[in-house]
Design a protein around this motif. Structure first.
Motif, PDB file in Angstrom:
ATOM      1  N   UNK A   1      10.536   5.030  -4.207  1.00 21.05           N
ATOM      2  CA  UNK A   1      10.493   3.293  -3.967  1.00 21.05           C
ATOM      3  C   UNK A   1      11.976   2.589  -2.626  1.00 21.05           C
ATOM      4  N   UNK A   2      13.398   2.975  -3.731  1.00 22.98           N
ATOM      5  CA  UNK A   2      14.200   2.485  -2.687  1.00 22.98           C
ATOM      6  C   UNK A   2      14.634   3.667  -1.932  1.00 22.98           C
ATOM      7  N   UNK A   3      14.455   4.718  -1.965  1.00 25.12           N
ATOM      8  CA  UNK A   3      14.527   5.788  -0.828  1.00 25.12           C
ATOM      9  C   UNK A   3      13.967   5.063   0.512  1.00 25.12           C
ATOM     10  N   UNK A   4      12.696   4.998   0.266  1.00 16.88           N
ATOM     11  CA  UNK A   4      11.394   4.579   1.287  1.00 16.88           C
ATOM     12  C   UNK A   4      12.007   3.030   1.334  1.00 16.88           C
TER      13      UNK A   4
ATOM     14  N   UNK B   1       0.759  -0.937  -0.110  1.00 15.78           N
ATOM     15  CA  UNK B   1      -0.095  -0.067   0.232  1.00 15.78           C
ATOM     16  C   UNK B   1       0.536   0.997  -0.187  1.00 15.78           C
ATOM     17  N   UNK B   2       1.884   0.951   1.162  1.00 19.75           N
ATOM     18  CA  UNK B   2       2.389   2.432   1.137  1.00 19.75           C
ATOM     19  C   UNK B   2       3.433   2.866  -0.595  1.00 19.75           C
ATOM     20  N   UNK B   3       3.830   1.948  -0.776  1.00 16.15           N
ATOM     21  CA  UNK B   3       4.543   1.739  -2.130  1.00 16.15           C
ATOM     22  C   UNK B   3       3.436   2.486  -3.498  1.00 16.15           C
ATOM     23  N   UNK B   4       2.397   1.556  -3.338  1.00 14.79           N
ATOM     24  CA  UNK B   4       1.390   1.548  -4.278  1.00 14.79           C
ATOM     25  C   UNK B   4       1.122   3.600  -4.156  1.00 14.79           C
ATOM     26  N   UNK B   5       1.000   3.826  -2.852  1.00 17.21           N
ATOM     27  CA  UNK B   5       1.021   5.528  -2.442  1.00 17.21           C
ATOM     28  C   UNK B   5       2.142   6.447  -2.932  1.00 17.21           C
ATOM     29  N   UNK B   6       3.351   6.029  -3.345  1.00 19.97           N
ATOM     30  CA  UNK B   6       4.473   6.530  -3.581  1.00 19.97           C
ATOM     31  C   UNK B   6       4.006   7.094  -5.354  1.00 19.97           C
TER      32      UNK B   6
ATOM     33  N   UNK C   1      15.714  13.106  -9.276  1.00 19.66           N
ATOM     34  CA  UNK C   1      16.543  13.351  -7.447  1.00 19.66           C
ATOM     35  C   UNK C   1      14.915  14.650  -6.877  1.00 19.66           C
ATOM     36  N   UNK C   2      14.787  15.492  -7.212  1.00 23.87           N
ATOM     37  CA  UNK C   2      14.477  16.184  -6.606  1.00 23.87           C
ATOM     38  C   UNK C   2      12.884  15.915  -6.076  1.00 23.87           C
ATOM     39  N   UNK C   3      12.514  15.744  -7.320  1.00 25.11           N
ATOM     40  CA  UNK C   3      10.903  14.494  -7.728  1.00 25.11           C
ATOM     41  C   UNK C   3      11.050  13.184  -6.920  1.00 25.11           C
ATOM     42  N   UNK C   4      12.256  12.451  -6.559  1.00 25.45           N
ATOM     43  CA  UNK C   4      11.769  10.859  -5.840  1.00 25.45           C
ATOM     44  C   UNK C   4      12.135  12.075  -3.946  1.00 25.45           C
ATOM     45  N   UNK C   5      12.595  12.828  -4.020  1.00 21.80           N
ATOM     46  CA  UNK C   5      12.691  13.373  -2.472  1.00 21.80           C
ATOM     47  C   UNK C   5      10.911  14.170  -1.719  1.00 21.80           C
ATOM     48  N   UNK C   6      10.557  14.280  -3.371  1.00 22.61           N
ATOM     49  CA  UNK C   6       9.587  14.749  -2.853  1.00 22.61           C
ATOM     50  C   UNK C   6       8.329  14.049  -2.477  1.00 22.61           C
ATOM     51  N   UNK C   7       8.357  13.534  -3.561  1.00 22.98           N
ATOM     52  CA  UNK C   7       7.252  12.106  -3.835  1.00 22.98           C
ATOM     53  C   UNK C   7       7.449  11.199  -2.046  1.00 22.98           C
ATOM     54  N   UNK C   8       8.635  11.036  -1.564  1.00 18.96           N
ATOM     55  CA  UNK C   8       8.637  10.595  -0.597  1.00 18.96           C
ATOM     56  C   UNK C   8       8.453  11.608   0.321  1.00 18.96           C
ATOM     57  N   UNK C   9       8.720  12.720   0.448  1.00 16.77           N
ATOM     58  CA  UNK C   9       7.806  13.316   2.373  1.00 16.77           C
ATOM     59  C   UNK C   9       7.038  13.901   1.810  1.00 16.77           C
ATOM     60  N   UNK C  10       5.606  14.006   0.969  1.00 17.17           N
ATOM     61  CA  UNK C  10       4.255  13.133   1.182  1.00 17.17           C
ATOM     62  C   UNK C  10       3.617  12.240   2.373  1.00 17.17           C
ATOM     63  N   UNK C  11       4.379  11.482   2.502  1.00 19.96           N
ATOM     64  CA  UNK C  11       4.088  10.195   3.530  1.00 19.96           C
ATOM     65  C   UNK C  11       4.269  10.573   5.198  1.00 19.96           C
ATOM     66  N   UNK C  12       3.251  10.513   5.378  1.00 20.02           N
ATOM     67  CA  UNK C  12       3.019  11.191   7.426  1.00 20.02           C
ATOM     68  C   UNK C  12       3.688   9.555   8.150  1.00 20.02           C
TER      69      UNK C  12
END
Length: 388
Positions: free
Chosen positions: A365-368, A3-8, A103-114
């Motif tokens: 996803x790898x960052x997560x 679920x969390x990876x689907x969210x990302x 790289x900027x986009x990946x960082x932003x995507x991860x930042x959206x998780x509570x």
């Protein structure tokens, strides 16, 4: 995909158009190393809009930056490395516009998780094509508190694990004594003769080195007029080898060739490094396997076996101080050759847009995985400590 990876993945699709606008703008405004003011403005504004705190300049480099996002819970610190410089006369023929936006986009995507634990850094690294600012950032300690670093590069195939060649950039200066080439030849010491002798010795040396080592040189100065015996001759060389140890040995052989060539005509020779030295890329296999698994979850089935890239990257120096990966992802059908105008056109085409989304997804996803799985991070660090 859980679920969390689907969210990302969903977040990456939401961000896709904005990220592509960033990549396209940078692609249409190519800037050379240490002059990437437009690119840095576009990237940092992108990150600030998504609540990253930006520090610039960094390490005394005007076009370097660090953008930080702190999660609500303590945890590791990961870094996505952004590149954004272009090639002289070619533009973004290496796709750095995509690298920076990914790289900027990946960082932003991860930042959206509570549920984000730890801290995300996006580090802006100038001048990869020329002098390699990552070397400066390493020397200034920027990566000392980072747990893992990653970036992607557009290429001809999907490769999660690469090695590159270590690089030394050497300039040799031969000094002799000028004289009239016809009337007073006996008083001269011909620096160009020493240089030509040097190149002849290098050609002999090339036959004795391993197939994956490289010695490439040019004469940048060889005299001023045919009737004056040259008192100065200058050449620049790139030396490359599979490992830093092998390259150090090769460098000493090349220097010895220069000294012997100079002594034959009673000239003097000096040498210096005219660019930063790059270490060979030490890919963290554990992290690369995580990246490859995420590619498979994203529907990418064709992933090449580990590859030796016959070039050199300043990410190699980063990989010596922090666990790091530098995977390649295929641009379009993989037919465009990097460092060409065709490649520069492709990275601002629909093929570039498609690749950017995949890069953002796979990096995020790898960052997560690194942030969320303590056992994985422990394995990554154990491998890093064993190899260093």
């Amino acid at each position: 995909m859980d679920g969390i990876k689907k969210f990302f993945k969903d977040q990456a699709h939401i961000l896709n158009q904005e990220a592509w606008n960033v990549a396209h703008e940078i692609g249409e405004h190519p800037e050379l190393g240490y002059q990437e003011y437009f690119a840095v403005d576009v990237l940092t504004q992108f990150l600030i809009r998504h609540d990253f705190k930006v520090e610039r300049p960094v390490a005394g480099l005007e076009t370097a930056f660090i953008a930080r996002f702190q999660g609500k819970k303590p945890g590791p610190r990961i870094a996505f490395l952004a590149e954004y410089d272009a090639l002289p006369g070619v533009g973004h023929g290496c796709g750095h516009n995509l690298i920076g936006a990914a790289s900027a986009g990946a960082g932003i995507v991860l930042s959206k998780s509570e549920e984000l634990m730890g801290e995300i850094w996006v580090i802006g690294t100038p001048a990869e094509e020329t002098s390699g600012a990552k070397v400066t950032l390493v020397e200034k300690g920027i990566f000392d508190t980072v747990d893992a670093a990653m970036m992607f590069h557009p290429g001809s195939q999907n490769v999660s694990e690469i090695t590159t060649l270590a690089l030394d950039a050497l300039e040799f200066t031969f000094l002799g004594r000028s004289a009239h080439a016809a009337a007073a030849v006996q008083y001269g010491v011909n620096a160009l003769d020493a240089m030509i002798n040097f190149f002849n010795r290098i050609n002999t040396l090339k036959k004795q080195i391993s197939a994956d080592a490289r010695i490439n040189g040019i004469i940048t100065e060889g005299g001023t007029a045919p009737n004056i015996i040259p008192e100065k001759a200058v050449a620049r060389f790139y030396l490359r080898a599979r490992s830093r140890m092998t390259l150090d040995e090769l460098r000493e052989k090349v220097i010895r060739c220069a000294k012997e060539a100079a002594s034959m005509v009673s000239a003097q020779v000096t040498w210096r490094k005219f660019e930063f030295s790059y270490d060979d890329m030490l890919t963290n296999r554990t992290m690369a396997e995580s990246f490859a698994q995420n590619l498979r979850e994203l529907g990418i089935k064709k992933i090449a076996s580990p590859q030796i890239a016959m070039g050199s990257v300043d990410m190699g120096n980063v990989s010596r101080v922090v666990p790091a990966i530098h995977p390649y992802l295929a641009l379009g059908k993989g037919m465009d050759v990097p460092h060409t105008r065709d490649f520069a056109e492709a990275v601002v085409s629909p093929s570039g847009e498609h690749l950017l989304l995949l890069a953002i997804e796979s990096l995020a996803l790898t960052g997560w995985d690194v942030l969320n799985d303590p056992k994985l991070l422990q394995k990554i660090k154990r491998e890093f400590n064993q190899k260093n």
